[in-house]
Design a protein around this motif. Structure first.
Motif, PDB file in Angstrom:
ATOM      1  N   PHE A 128     -27.640 -10.371   7.411  1.00  0.00           N
ATOM      2  CA  PHE A 128     -26.915  -9.473   7.902  1.00  0.00           C
ATOM      3  C   PHE A 128     -25.525  -9.552   7.393  1.00  0.00           C
ATOM      4  CE2 PHE A 128     -23.952  -8.133  11.369  1.00  0.00           C
ATOM      5  CZ  PHE A 128     -23.967  -6.753  11.449  1.00  0.00           C
ATOM      6  N   VAL A 129     -24.900 -10.925   7.245  1.00  0.00           N
ATOM      7  CA  VAL A 129     -23.692 -10.950   6.487  1.00  0.00           C
ATOM      8  C   VAL A 129     -23.585 -10.983   5.143  1.00  0.00           C
ATOM      9  CG1 VAL A 129     -22.191 -12.992   5.997  1.00  0.00           C
ATOM     10  CG2 VAL A 129     -23.206 -13.042   8.272  1.00  0.00           C
ATOM     11  N   CYS A 130     -24.750 -10.997   4.619  1.00  0.00           N
ATOM     12  CA  CYS A 130     -24.759 -10.640   3.107  1.00  0.00           C
ATOM     13  C   CYS A 130     -24.640  -9.000   2.973  1.00  0.00           C
ATOM     14  CB  CYS A 130     -25.775 -11.060   2.531  1.00  0.00           C
ATOM     15  SG  CYS A 130     -25.759 -12.956   2.091  1.00  0.00           S
ATOM     16  N   VAL A 131     -25.273  -8.308   3.725  1.00  0.00           N
ATOM     17  CA  VAL A 131     -25.224  -6.884   3.576  1.00  0.00           C
ATOM     18  C   VAL A 131     -23.825  -6.560   4.156  1.00  0.00           C
ATOM     19  CG1 VAL A 131     -26.227  -4.788   4.898  1.00  0.00           C
ATOM     20  CG2 VAL A 131     -27.678  -6.478   3.958  1.00  0.00           C
ATOM     21  N   LEU A 132     -23.202  -7.018   4.917  1.00  0.00           N
ATOM     22  CA  LEU A 132     -21.904  -6.727   5.521  1.00  0.00           C
ATOM     23  C   LEU A 132     -20.794  -7.002   4.296  1.00  0.00           C
ATOM     24  CD1 LEU A 132     -21.468  -7.916   9.152  1.00  0.00           C
ATOM     25  CD2 LEU A 132     -21.506  -5.554   8.190  1.00  0.00           C
ATOM     26  N   LEU A 133     -21.022  -7.915   3.644  1.00  0.00           N
ATOM     27  CA  LEU A 133     -20.056  -8.526   2.597  1.00  0.00           C
ATOM     28  C   LEU A 133     -20.180  -7.373   1.153  1.00  0.00           C
ATOM     29  CD1 LEU A 133     -20.213 -12.466   2.564  1.00  0.00           C
ATOM     30  CD2 LEU A 133     -18.087 -10.861   3.087  1.00  0.00           C
ATOM     31  N   ILE A 134     -21.698  -7.275   0.948  1.00  0.00           N
ATOM     32  CA  ILE A 134     -21.840  -6.314  -0.054  1.00  0.00           C
ATOM     33  C   ILE A 134     -21.155  -4.826   0.108  1.00  0.00           C
ATOM     34  CG2 ILE A 134     -23.720  -4.911  -1.341  1.00  0.00           C
ATOM     35  CD1 ILE A 134     -25.464  -7.685  -1.027  1.00  0.00           C
ATOM     36  N   THR A 135     -21.373  -4.434   1.322  1.00  0.00           N
ATOM     37  CA  THR A 135     -20.948  -3.164   1.906  1.00  0.00           C
ATOM     38  C   THR A 135     -19.558  -3.048   1.826  1.00  0.00           C
ATOM     39  OG1 THR A 135     -22.570  -2.840   3.303  1.00  0.00           O
ATOM     40  CG2 THR A 135     -21.015  -1.328   3.666  1.00  0.00           C
ATOM     41  N   ALA A 136     -18.514  -4.245   2.124  1.00  0.00           N
ATOM     42  CA  ALA A 136     -17.071  -4.100   2.202  1.00  0.00           C
ATOM     43  C   ALA A 136     -16.892  -4.190   0.684  1.00  0.00           C
ATOM     44  CB  ALA A 136     -16.674  -5.372   2.779  1.00  0.00           C
ATOM     45  N   ILE A 137     -17.460  -5.007  -0.239  1.00  0.00           N
ATOM     46  CA  ILE A 137     -17.102  -4.949  -1.556  1.00  0.00           C
ATOM     47  C   ILE A 137     -17.161  -3.799  -2.184  1.00  0.00           C
ATOM     48  CG2 ILE A 137     -17.620  -5.826  -3.919  1.00  0.00           C
ATOM     49  CD1 ILE A 137     -18.113  -8.608  -2.260  1.00  0.00           C
ATOM     50  N   GLY A 138     -18.409  -2.893  -1.787  1.00  0.00           N
ATOM     51  CA  GLY A 138     -18.676  -1.619  -2.271  1.00  0.00           C
ATOM     52  C   GLY A 138     -17.713  -0.530  -1.874  1.00  0.00           C
ATOM     53  N   THR A 139     -17.391  -0.710  -0.913  1.00  0.00           N
ATOM     54  CA  THR A 139     -16.338   0.209  -0.157  1.00  0.00           C
ATOM     55  C   THR A 139     -14.907  -0.148  -0.866  1.00  0.00           C
ATOM     56  OG1 THR A 139     -17.231   0.240   2.130  1.00  0.00           O
ATOM     57  CG2 THR A 139     -15.228   1.004   1.925  1.00  0.00           C
ATOM     58  N   LEU A 140     -14.428  -1.149  -1.152  1.00  0.00           N
ATOM     59  CA  LEU A 140     -13.229  -1.656  -1.788  1.00  0.00           C
ATOM     60  C   LEU A 140     -13.403  -0.933  -3.266  1.00  0.00           C
ATOM     61  CD1 LEU A 140     -12.284  -4.989  -0.741  1.00  0.00           C
ATOM     62  CD2 LEU A 140     -11.401  -2.815  -0.106  1.00  0.00           C
ATOM     63  N   VAL A 141     -14.427  -0.983  -3.891  1.00  0.00           N
ATOM     64  CA  VAL A 141     -14.543  -0.632  -5.229  1.00  0.00           C
ATOM     65  C   VAL A 141     -14.273   0.846  -5.341  1.00  0.00           C
ATOM     66  CG1 VAL A 141     -16.208  -0.392  -7.148  1.00  0.00           C
ATOM     67  CG2 VAL A 141     -16.040  -2.449  -6.234  1.00  0.00           C
ATOM     68  N   VAL A 142     -15.000   1.676  -4.304  1.00  0.00           N
ATOM     69  CA  VAL A 142     -15.217   3.195  -4.491  1.00  0.00           C
ATOM     70  C   VAL A 142     -13.764   3.406  -4.002  1.00  0.00           C
ATOM     71  CG1 VAL A 142     -15.947   5.063  -2.926  1.00  0.00           C
ATOM     72  CG2 VAL A 142     -17.538   3.672  -3.618  1.00  0.00           C
ATOM     73  N   VAL A 143     -13.062   2.786  -3.094  1.00  0.00           N
ATOM     74  CA  VAL A 143     -11.606   3.230  -2.698  1.00  0.00           C
ATOM     75  C   VAL A 143     -10.685   3.288  -3.917  1.00  0.00           C
ATOM     76  CG1 VAL A 143      -9.757   2.871  -1.198  1.00  0.00           C
ATOM     77  CG2 VAL A 143     -11.901   3.212  -0.199  1.00  0.00           C
ATOM     78  N   GLY A 144     -11.023   1.856  -4.615  1.00  0.00           N
ATOM     79  CA  GLY A 144     -10.098   1.787  -5.713  1.00  0.00           C
ATOM     80  C   GLY A 144     -10.237   2.428  -6.727  1.00  0.00           C
ATOM     81  N   ALA A 145     -11.457   2.982  -6.985  1.00  0.00           N
ATOM     82  CA  ALA A 145     -11.818   3.892  -8.140  1.00  0.00           C
ATOM     83  C   ALA A 145     -11.151   5.318  -7.770  1.00  0.00           C
ATOM     84  CB  ALA A 145     -13.418   3.976  -8.361  1.00  0.00           C
ATOM     85  N   TRP A 146     -11.272   5.522  -6.534  1.00  0.00           N
ATOM     86  CA  TRP A 146     -10.656   6.759  -6.041  1.00  0.00           C
ATOM     87  C   TRP A 146      -9.100   6.887  -6.239  1.00  0.00           C
ATOM     88  CZ3 TRP A 146      -8.010   7.850  -1.167  1.00  0.00           C
ATOM     89  CH2 TRP A 146      -7.775   9.168  -0.815  1.00  0.00           C
ATOM     90  N   LEU A 147      -8.542   5.860  -5.882  1.00  0.00           N
ATOM     91  CA  LEU A 147      -7.183   5.624  -5.952  1.00  0.00           C
ATOM     92  C   LEU A 147      -6.590   5.525  -7.468  1.00  0.00           C
ATOM     93  CD1 LEU A 147      -5.992   3.454  -2.866  1.00  0.00           C
ATOM     94  CD2 LEU A 147      -5.759   6.017  -3.126  1.00  0.00           C
ATOM     95  N   LEU A 148      -7.467   5.033  -8.173  1.00  0.00           N
ATOM     96  CA  LEU A 148      -7.061   4.622  -9.804  1.00  0.00           C
ATOM     97  C   LEU A 148      -6.166   5.883 -10.430  1.00  0.00           C
ATOM     98  CD1 LEU A 148      -6.705   2.341 -11.790  1.00  0.00           C
ATOM     99  CD2 LEU A 148      -8.922   3.301 -12.538  1.00  0.00           C
ATOM    100  N   PRO A 149      -6.811   7.157 -10.499  1.00  0.00           N
ATOM    101  CA  PRO A 149      -6.190   8.270 -11.175  1.00  0.00           C
ATOM    102  C   PRO A 149      -4.839   8.398 -10.380  1.00  0.00           C
ATOM    103  CG  PRO A 149      -8.330   8.736 -10.718  1.00  0.00           C
ATOM    104  CD  PRO A 149      -8.273   7.421 -10.034  1.00  0.00           C
TER     105      PRO A 149
END
Length: 60
Positions: free
Chosen positions: A28-49
């Motif tokens: 459960f903790v691993c899935v939460l961490l993967i989800t949090a990292i994935g969310t940060l990557v998506v938000v970062g990619a969205w904010l980059l331009p």
């Protein structure tokens, strides 16, 4: 003798249940961490331009 065997079997069952629950919490903790990292990557990619545009406007 059988009483001791039953107590040992019950203790083993409790240990197995505790190990299964600990493994479940770990998953459960691993899935939460993967989800949090994935969310940060998506938000970062969205904010980059927008960040690139802002820095270009600032440098002009």
């Amino acid at each position: 003798m059988w009483k001791t065997v039953r107590r040992a079997a019950r203790a083993t069952g409790h240990l197995l249940l505790a190990a299964a629950m600990a493994f479940g919490v770990w998953i459960f903790v691993c899935v939460l961490l993967i989800t949090a990292i994935g969310t940060l990557v998506v938000v970062g990619a969205w904010l980059l331009p927008e960040t690139v545009r802002s820095s270009r406007r600032t440098s002009r």
